[in-house]
Write an enzyme that holds these catalytic residues in place. Sequence first.
Site, mmCIF file in Angstrom:
data_model
loop_
_atom_site.group_PDB
_atom_site.id
_atom_site.type_symbol
_atom_site.label_atom_id
_atom_site.label_comp_id
_atom_site.label_asym_id
_atom_site.label_seq_id
_atom_site.Cartn_x
_atom_site.Cartn_y
_atom_site.Cartn_z
ATOM 1 N N ASP A 1 89.421 49.395 32.738
ATOM 2 C CA ASP A 1 90.537 48.461 32.796
ATOM 3 C C ASP A 1 90.179 47.209 31.981
ATOM 4 O OD1 ASP A 1 93.232 48.324 33.704
ATOM 5 O OD2 ASP A 1 92.647 46.707 35.037
ATOM 6 N N ASP B 1 88.488 54.616 31.905
ATOM 7 C CA ASP B 1 88.232 53.299 31.269
ATOM 8 C C ASP B 1 87.842 52.299 32.342
ATOM 9 O OD1 ASP B 1 91.385 53.814 31.630
ATOM 10 O OD2 ASP B 1 90.872 51.768 32.219
#
Length: 296
Positions: A216, A214
Amino acid sequence: MRAEKPERWHIGVIGGSGLAGGIALDEAQEISVSSPFGAPSGPVVTGHLEGVRFTFIARHGAGHAIPPSSVNYRANVDVLKRCGVTDVLALSAVGSLREAMAPGEFVAVDQFIDRTAGRQGSFFGPGLVAHVSLADPVCPRLSGQVSRAVQEADARVHEGGCYVAIDGPQFSTRAESRLYRAWDCDVIGMTAMPEARLAREAELPYALLAMVTDYDSWREGEEGVDAEQVRHVMHANVDRAREAVRRLAAMLPPTREPSPIDFALDGAVFTAPSARNDALVARLDAVACRLFGERD
Ligand SMILES: CSC[C@H]1O[C@H](OP(=O)(O)O)[C@H](O)[C@@H]1O
Ligand SMILES: Nc1ncnc2[nH]cnc12
């Protein structure tokens, strides 16, 4: 002082999120190994891959039951050392703090910033003080081999990157995420510290293969990271991580030349023999076996 490390590779794999099921090893055997530092995260499985000995521990235990701050990092590293592991490959899911490190890609981490608190970060303590160097916390030889293995597994790997370790278990706020970017961190996770410190104290060359799941929470106008997103990317890529481990096994040279990290404790102990805590010295029968020898 015990002799130099054996010339054969024995890779300890610490499998993170998504890898609770382990890696497929030939002649796999679950073994019970106890540690004076308490219980390791879970079953220890040893076997072979491409003729190389591997020993595996799932960092969060069977079924991912152990949160990042409750992992017994000391026991995990101690048990690997006790099994005769020569080098440690850690596998971790991470968030990316860089546009160029996209979900699904890998990062061979080479630096850390430790924002964790309250974890047991050393095998040493009162009555046995030691200061090892951590300037270069990752073994360049193992990390380079792992990067090549990821490429051979047809995945993209970034060679080098700074990992900021947070306690979690919550993901970061947007402000924290932006702060870590400003600190020049590249990826974020919750487990590599104190694991990397402890591996160094145990004289085990350590490499961290991080799998980006991801971005973040630093990207303007985007949703922050959530567990569903992490789980999705993790499951889509975990077999690539397993394949990279297999490729690593296939490419290791037949003989393991010594690494300077095998001798990380040389000169590190400051406590005079007369001031040493015998009980602590005894607990280090595996970690510091080269200095103090093994227990009977
Ligand atoms: C499942 S998202 C957060 C969790 O994943 C990473 O674990 P690991 O490093 O063991 O792969 C991260 O550090 C968090 O513990
Ligand atoms: N964004 C993130 N922060 C901390 N740990 C993670 N593990 C995977 N993604 C993460």
